[in-house]
Design a protein around this motif. Structure first.
Motif, mmCIF file in Angstrom:
data_model
loop_
_atom_site.group_PDB
_atom_site.id
_atom_site.type_symbol
_atom_site.label_atom_id
_atom_site.label_comp_id
_atom_site.label_asym_id
_atom_site.label_seq_id
_atom_site.Cartn_x
_atom_site.Cartn_y
_atom_site.Cartn_z
ATOM 1 N N GLN A 240 1.439 8.165 2.680
ATOM 2 C CA GLN A 240 0.917 6.857 2.273
ATOM 3 C C GLN A 240 1.978 6.067 1.512
ATOM 4 O O GLN A 240 2.174 4.862 1.738
ATOM 5 N N LYS A 241 2.662 6.751 0.599
ATOM 6 C CA LYS A 241 3.716 6.086 -0.173
ATOM 7 C C LYS A 241 4.808 5.575 0.761
ATOM 8 O O LYS A 241 5.332 4.458 0.597
ATOM 9 N N LYS A 242 5.148 6.411 1.743
ATOM 10 C CA LYS A 242 6.180 6.019 2.692
ATOM 11 C C LYS A 242 5.741 4.806 3.509
ATOM 12 O O LYS A 242 6.528 3.870 3.759
ATOM 13 N N ALA A 243 4.457 4.845 3.929
ATOM 14 C CA ALA A 243 3.934 3.722 4.731
ATOM 15 C C ALA A 243 3.925 2.434 3.905
ATOM 16 O O ALA A 243 4.284 1.353 4.396
ATOM 17 N N ILE A 244 3.499 2.566 2.645
ATOM 18 C CA ILE A 244 3.476 1.385 1.758
ATOM 19 C C ILE A 244 4.884 0.851 1.552
ATOM 20 O O ILE A 244 5.122 -0.366 1.574
ATOM 21 N N GLU A 245 5.817 1.793 1.349
ATOM 22 C CA GLU A 245 7.213 1.377 1.142
ATOM 23 C C GLU A 245 7.761 0.695 2.384
ATOM 24 O O GLU A 245 8.485 -0.318 2.295
ATOM 25 N N GLU A 246 7.406 1.237 3.546
ATOM 26 C CA GLU A 246 7.875 0.629 4.791
ATOM 27 C C GLU A 246 7.296 -0.781 4.952
ATOM 28 O O GLU A 246 7.998 -1.721 5.387
ATOM 29 N N LYS A 247 6.010 -0.931 4.605
ATOM 30 C CA LYS A 247 5.376 -2.257 4.680
ATOM 31 C C LYS A 247 6.048 -3.220 3.710
ATOM 32 O O LYS A 247 6.274 -4.404 4.021
ATOM 33 N N GLN A 249 9.105 -3.062 2.535
ATOM 34 C CA GLN A 249 10.430 -3.402 3.046
ATOM 35 C C GLN A 249 10.325 -4.401 4.202
ATOM 36 O O GLN A 249 11.141 -5.336 4.311
ATOM 37 N N GLN A 250 9.318 -4.166 5.051
ATOM 38 C CA GLN A 250 9.112 -5.093 6.176
ATOM 39 C C GLN A 250 8.755 -6.483 5.669
ATOM 40 O O GLN A 250 9.232 -7.501 6.206
ATOM 41 N N ARG A 251 7.934 -6.490 4.617
ATOM 42 C CA ARG A 251 7.532 -7.786 4.030
ATOM 43 C C ARG A 251 8.738 -8.495 3.425
ATOM 44 O O ARG A 251 8.890 -9.722 3.574
ATOM 45 N N ILE A 252 9.585 -7.734 2.777
ATOM 46 C CA ILE A 252 10.798 -8.323 2.183
ATOM 47 C C ILE A 252 11.678 -8.903 3.274
ATOM 48 O O ILE A 252 12.236 -10.013 3.140
ATOM 49 N N ILE A 253 11.797 -8.140 4.358
ATOM 50 C CA ILE A 253 12.626 -8.615 5.478
ATOM 51 C C ILE A 253 12.050 -9.907 6.047
ATOM 52 O O ILE A 253 12.787 -10.869 6.354
ATOM 53 N N GLU A 254 10.727 -9.928 6.181
ATOM 54 C CA GLU A 254 10.076 -11.124 6.734
ATOM 55 C C GLU A 254 10.283 -12.333 5.806
ATOM 56 O O GLU A 254 10.534 -13.463 6.264
#
Length: 269
Positions: A240-247, A249-254
């Motif tokens: 879950q932590k990894k998924a949240i972190e990935e989201k 990071q994706q949000r930051i990229i967006e």
């Protein structure tokens, strides 16, 4: 013969003078009784075999001594006086040893006497006890042995208790055998009970150990299950932590991409 008749008459007169009432006299044939007891015959066979062996040994040594005497007689003319005296002394020593051996085996308190005491006396005691028991029950004043040196001029079979004595001994042996068999059976039963109790105790111990082992197994299984559950929860939490972190990071990229796009748009205008 005259002495035996006189002795018997003297005994009868003596018995008559003991009491005013008529004496009741029984008799036995000890030789017949003993010959019909297997243990006695077996003991006699052992004694005879031993006596023959001892006698053969004595006769062998006697022949050796006789041979030495013959040799000395034949050689005497060729020997010196000293040698003759020496050989005669050797013969005397051997004769003395032989005499001592005879006494040791067949003397008053020799080996044969003690062997009889050891093998025959126990059987004789059984016979004497049986005679006494029957004599008391049948109220005999005296019981004589017609197989002894005492001369019996006349015997009435009515007062012959030899068969009674023999049957009493046989019956006692059977009773003893039955008792021994029962004792063995009881001991066997007791041993079986002890074995059963021991087996039962072992079974209880095994059952208890099985329960302990089962409890330990369940305890270990539960412990492993809890550890597995903890590990699974930790894995899920990490996922879950990894998924949240990935989201994130994706949000930051967006966001960065959006900012960059706006910046480029401004620059183009």
């Amino acid at each position: 013969m005259t002495k035996k008749i006189f002795l018997f008459a003297f005994l009868i007169l003596g018995f008559t003078s003991i009491a005013q009432k008529a004496l009741k006299i029984g008799f036995v044939d000890l030789e017949y009784i003993l010959e019909n007891i297997p243990e006695y015959m077996e003991a006699q066979s052992k004694i005879n075999a031993k006596a023959i062996s001892w006698q053969n040994d004595i006769e062998k040594q006697q022949k050796e001594i006789e041979a030495l005497k013959v040799d000395l007689t034949n050689e005497k003319a060729l020997l010196t006086k000293a040698l003759i005296e020496e050989k005669e002394e050797d013969i005397q020593i051997k004769e003395l040893d032989l005499k001592n051996l005879q006494i040791a085996h067949f003397g008053t308190n020799g080996d044969l006497f003690f062997l009889r005491q050891q093998l025959v006396k126990p059987v004789q005691d059984i016979v004497y006890n049986a005679i006494q028991d029957i004599a008391k029950k049948r109220r005999f004043d005296f019981v004589m042995d017609k197989s002894s040196s005492l001369l019996m001029l006349y015997t009435n079979k009515e007062f012959d208790i030899s068969e009674l004595v023999l049957n009493s001994i046989i019956r006692s042996k059977k009773i003893d055998a039955i008792k021994e068999k029962q004792d063995l059976k009881e001991n066997a039963v007791e041993n079986e009970k002890d074995d059963a109790a021991e087996i039962n105790a072992d079974n209880k111990a095994d059952a208890l150990q099985e329960k302990i082992d089962d409890r330990e197994t369940k305890k270990e299984a539960l412990k492993k299950k809890i550890e597995d559950q903890k590990a699974e929860k930790l894995r899920q939490r990490e996922a879950q932590k990894k998924a949240i972190e990935e989201k994130r990071q994706q949000r930051i990229i967006e966001i960065e991409a959006a900012k960059k796009a706006q910046q480029e748009k401004k620059e183009n205008n």
